[in-house]
Scaffold this motif. Structure first.
Motif, PDB file in Angstrom:
ATOM      1  N   ALA A   1       0.833  -1.206   0.000  1.00  0.00           N
ATOM      2  CA  ALA A   1       0.000   0.000   0.000  1.00  0.00           C
ATOM      3  C   ALA A   1       0.864   1.251   0.000  1.00  0.00           C
ATOM      4  CB  ALA A   1      -0.925  -0.007   1.216  1.00  0.00           C
ATOM      5  N   ALA A   2       1.925   1.235   0.812  1.00  0.00           N
ATOM      6  CA  ALA A   2       2.815   2.394   0.880  1.00  0.00           C
ATOM      7  C   ALA A   2       3.493   2.639  -0.463  1.00  0.00           C
ATOM      8  CB  ALA A   2       3.859   2.181   1.972  1.00  0.00           C
ATOM      9  N   ALA A   3       3.909   1.558  -1.113  1.00  0.00           N
ATOM     10  CA  ALA A   3       4.573   1.702  -2.410  1.00  0.00           C
ATOM     11  C   ALA A   3       3.619   2.272  -3.454  1.00  0.00           C
ATOM     12  CB  ALA A   3       5.111   0.344  -2.865  1.00  0.00           C
ATOM     13  N   ARG A   4       2.381   1.806  -3.448  1.00  0.00           N
ATOM     14  CA  ARG A   4       1.394   2.319  -4.408  1.00  0.00           C
ATOM     15  C   ARG A   4       1.109   3.797  -4.150  1.00  0.00           C
ATOM     16  NH1 ARG A   4      -3.924  -1.016  -4.480  1.00  0.00           N
ATOM     17  NH2 ARG A   4      -4.415   0.589  -6.037  1.00  0.00           N
ATOM     18  N   ARG A   5       0.937   4.151  -2.881  1.00  0.00           N
ATOM     19  CA  ARG A   5       0.680   5.560  -2.550  1.00  0.00           C
ATOM     20  C   ARG A   5       1.831   6.442  -3.008  1.00  0.00           C
ATOM     21  NH1 ARG A   5      -0.822   3.602   2.346  1.00  0.00           N
ATOM     22  NH2 ARG A   5       1.141   4.303   3.244  1.00  0.00           N
ATOM     23  N   GLU A   6       3.046   6.019  -2.680  1.00  0.00           N
ATOM     24  CA  GLU A   6       4.220   6.830  -3.018  1.00  0.00           C
ATOM     25  C   GLU A   6       4.386   6.962  -4.530  1.00  0.00           C
ATOM     26  OE1 GLU A   6       7.484   5.007  -1.042  1.00  0.00           O
ATOM     27  OE2 GLU A   6       6.716   5.433   0.978  1.00  0.00           O
ATOM     28  N   ALA A   7       4.155   5.872  -5.249  1.00  0.00           N
ATOM     29  CA  ALA A   7       4.337   5.907  -6.702  1.00  0.00           C
ATOM     30  C   ALA A   7       3.329   6.842  -7.366  1.00  0.00           C
ATOM     31  CB  ALA A   7       4.204   4.494  -7.275  1.00  0.00           C
ATOM     32  N   TRP A   8       2.067   6.750  -6.962  1.00  0.00           N
ATOM     33  CA  TRP A   8       1.052   7.588  -7.596  1.00  0.00           C
ATOM     34  C   TRP A   8       1.128   9.034  -7.120  1.00  0.00           C
ATOM     35  CZ3 TRP A   8      -1.375   6.877 -11.921  1.00  0.00           C
ATOM     36  CH2 TRP A   8      -1.535   5.574 -12.408  1.00  0.00           C
ATOM     37  N   THR A   9       1.544   9.233  -5.880  1.00  0.00           N
ATOM     38  CA  THR A   9       1.761  10.610  -5.422  1.00  0.00           C
ATOM     39  C   THR A   9       2.878  11.249  -6.232  1.00  0.00           C
ATOM     40  OG1 THR A   9       1.048  10.074  -3.168  1.00  0.00           O
ATOM     41  CG2 THR A   9       2.367  12.061  -3.453  1.00  0.00           C
ATOM     42  N   ALA A  10       3.957  10.512  -6.425  1.00  0.00           N
ATOM     43  CA  ALA A  10       5.081  11.030  -7.208  1.00  0.00           C
ATOM     44  C   ALA A  10       4.664  11.326  -8.641  1.00  0.00           C
ATOM     45  CB  ALA A  10       6.231  10.026  -7.186  1.00  0.00           C
ATOM     46  N   ALA A  11       3.859  10.439  -9.227  1.00  0.00           N
ATOM     47  CA  ALA A  11       3.419  10.648 -10.608  1.00  0.00           C
ATOM     48  C   ALA A  11       2.586  11.920 -10.732  1.00  0.00           C
ATOM     49  CB  ALA A  11       2.609   9.441 -11.085  1.00  0.00           C
ATOM     50  N   ALA A  12       1.692  12.138  -9.771  1.00  0.00           N
ATOM     51  CA  ALA A  12       0.849  13.338  -9.812  1.00  0.00           C
ATOM     52  C   ALA A  12       1.672  14.598  -9.584  1.00  0.00           C
ATOM     53  CB  ALA A  12      -0.258  13.228  -8.770  1.00  0.00           C
ATOM     54  N   LEU A  13       2.644  14.525  -8.679  1.00  0.00           N
ATOM     55  CA  LEU A  13       3.487  15.692  -8.408  1.00  0.00           C
ATOM     56  C   LEU A  13       4.358  16.039  -9.613  1.00  0.00           C
ATOM     57  CD1 LEU A  13       4.581  14.925  -4.732  1.00  0.00           C
ATOM     58  CD2 LEU A  13       3.017  16.732  -5.492  1.00  0.00           C
ATOM     59  N   VAL A  14       4.883  15.029 -10.263  1.00  0.00           N
ATOM     60  CA  VAL A  14       5.689  15.277 -11.467  1.00  0.00           C
ATOM     61  C   VAL A  14       4.830  15.923 -12.549  1.00  0.00           C
ATOM     62  CG1 VAL A  14       6.902  14.152 -13.376  1.00  0.00           C
ATOM     63  CG2 VAL A  14       7.394  13.476 -11.018  1.00  0.00           C
TER      64      VAL A  14
END
Length: 278
Positions: free
Chosen positions: A188-201
Motif C-alpha cells: 500500500a505504501a509503495a502504491r501511494r508513493e508511486a502515484w503521489t510522485a506521478a501526480a506531483l511530477v
C-alpha cells in the motif's frame, strides 16, 4: 445521504444503519450536525435533527458549508492542522477508554460512569470525521488528476492508491499473519508513493496545482486512516457502553446519549436496579 427533495437533503441513519441502537444514532447525528465546528471551527450547524437517527440539511446550507471546507482543503497549513487535531482527538478517546477499562477491572462503577461520559463526549469529535465518506471534493480531484495524468482510468487508479490507509485495520491486523500484514502495508505504501510522485511530477511547474496535489494526497491518506481508527474506537465505545448497561441494568437497546452524559433527568432506561458489580 438521500437525494435532494424540495430543497432538502436528508441523512437517514435509521435506513443506512438499521441495526444500530438509539445511542449509536445519537453519536452519528450529533457529530454530523457539529462537523463544521469540529473540523474547521465554523459554528454553523450542518442541518437540524428531525429525530434520533435523521438529520435534515437545507441544500443551500450544504453547499455553503461544504464549499467553505473544500476551499480550506486546498490550503496545506489547514490540512496539516486538521490532521494534527484529529489525531490528537483519537488519542484522547483511546486514553479515556483505557480509563474505562481500568475502572471495570477495579469494579469502580462511579469511575466507569464518569469515564464513559467523558469518552462519549470526546468520541463525538472523532466521529465527525465520518463525513469523509461523502463530503470530500472527489469529483474536483478526479477532474484535476484526469488533466494531469491524461485519462480517467489513471486518475481513478491514483485516487484509489491515495486512499489506502497507512496502517491495517484492527480486524485485519488481528486476523492475519504478521508477515501478510507487513506485506500489505508495504504494498500500500509503495502504491501511494508511486502515484503521489506521478501526480506531483505531472503538476510540476504550476505552483497552485502542485499545492493542491500535495493537499489532496495528504487529505486522502488522512481520511483513510481516520476511518480505520474511528471504527475501532467506535466499537470500543459501544462495547464499553454495553458493559456499563450490564452493571446498571440499563437496556442497551434503549439508552441514549443523554443517559450516558447525565442529561436525562428521568435517569437511564433501566430494567431493574443496578447490580453494582463492574
Amino acid at each position: 445521504m438521500e437525494p435532494v427533495w424540495n430543497g432538502m437533503l436528508t441523512c437517514d441513519y435509521e435506513r443506512t444503519r438499521p441495526q444500530a441502537t438509539p445511542f449509536e444514532w445519537d453519536l452519528y447525528t450529533r457529530s454530523l450536525t457539529r462537523w463544521p465546528l469540529i473540523l474547521m471551527n465554523d459554528p454553523e450547524s450542518y442541518g437540524r435533527l428531525r429525530r434520533s437517527g435523521i438529520v435534515d440539511i437545507p441544500e443551500l446550507v450544504h453547499h455553503t458549508i461544504t464549499g467553505r471546507w473544500h476551499a480550506r482543503l486546498r490550503n496545506l497549513d489547514y490540512v496539516a492542522d486538521l490532521i494534527s487535531r484529529t489525531v490528537a482527538d483519537r488519542r484522547a478517546v483511546a486514553l479515556v477508554l483505557d480509563a474505562c477499562d481500568a475502572a471495570r477491572r477495579e469494579n469502580d462503577l462511579a469511575g466507569l460512569t464518569a469515564a464513559l461520559a467523558t469518552a462519549t463526549t470526546a468520541f463525538l469529535r472523532v466521529n465527525a470525521t465520518h463525513v469523509v465518506n461523502w463530503l470530500l471534493p472527489e469529483d474536483r480531484w478526479e477532474r484535476l488528476l484526469i488533466d494531469l495524468l491524461g485519462s480517467r482510468e489513471s486518475a481513478l487508479t491514483c485516487l484509489s492508491a491515495l486512499q489506502l490507509p497507512t496502517e491495517p485495520g484492527h480486524i485485519l491486523a488481528t486476523a492475519t499473519a504478521e508477515t501478510d500484514v507487513l506485506a500489505r502495508r508495504a504494498s500500500a505504501a509503495a502504491r501511494r508513493e508511486a502515484w503521489t510522485a506521478a501526480a506531483l511530477v505531472a503538476a510540476a511547474g504550476n505552483d497552485p496545482t502542485l499545492t493542491e496535489v500535495r493537499a489532496l494526497a495528504a487529505v486522502l491518506g488522512w481520511a483513510a486512516d481516520s476511518e480505520e481508527r474511528r471504527k475501532e474506537l467506535r466499537e470500543r465505545l459501544l462495547a464499553t457502553a454495553r458493559a456499563w448497561c450490564e452493571v446498571t441494568n440499563a437496556n442497551p437497546d434503549r439508552i441514549t446519549i443523554e443517559d450516558l452524559l447525565g442529561e436525562d433527568h428521568h435517569g437511564p432506561h433501566q430494567d431493574d436496579q443496578p447490580s453494582g458489580r463492574v
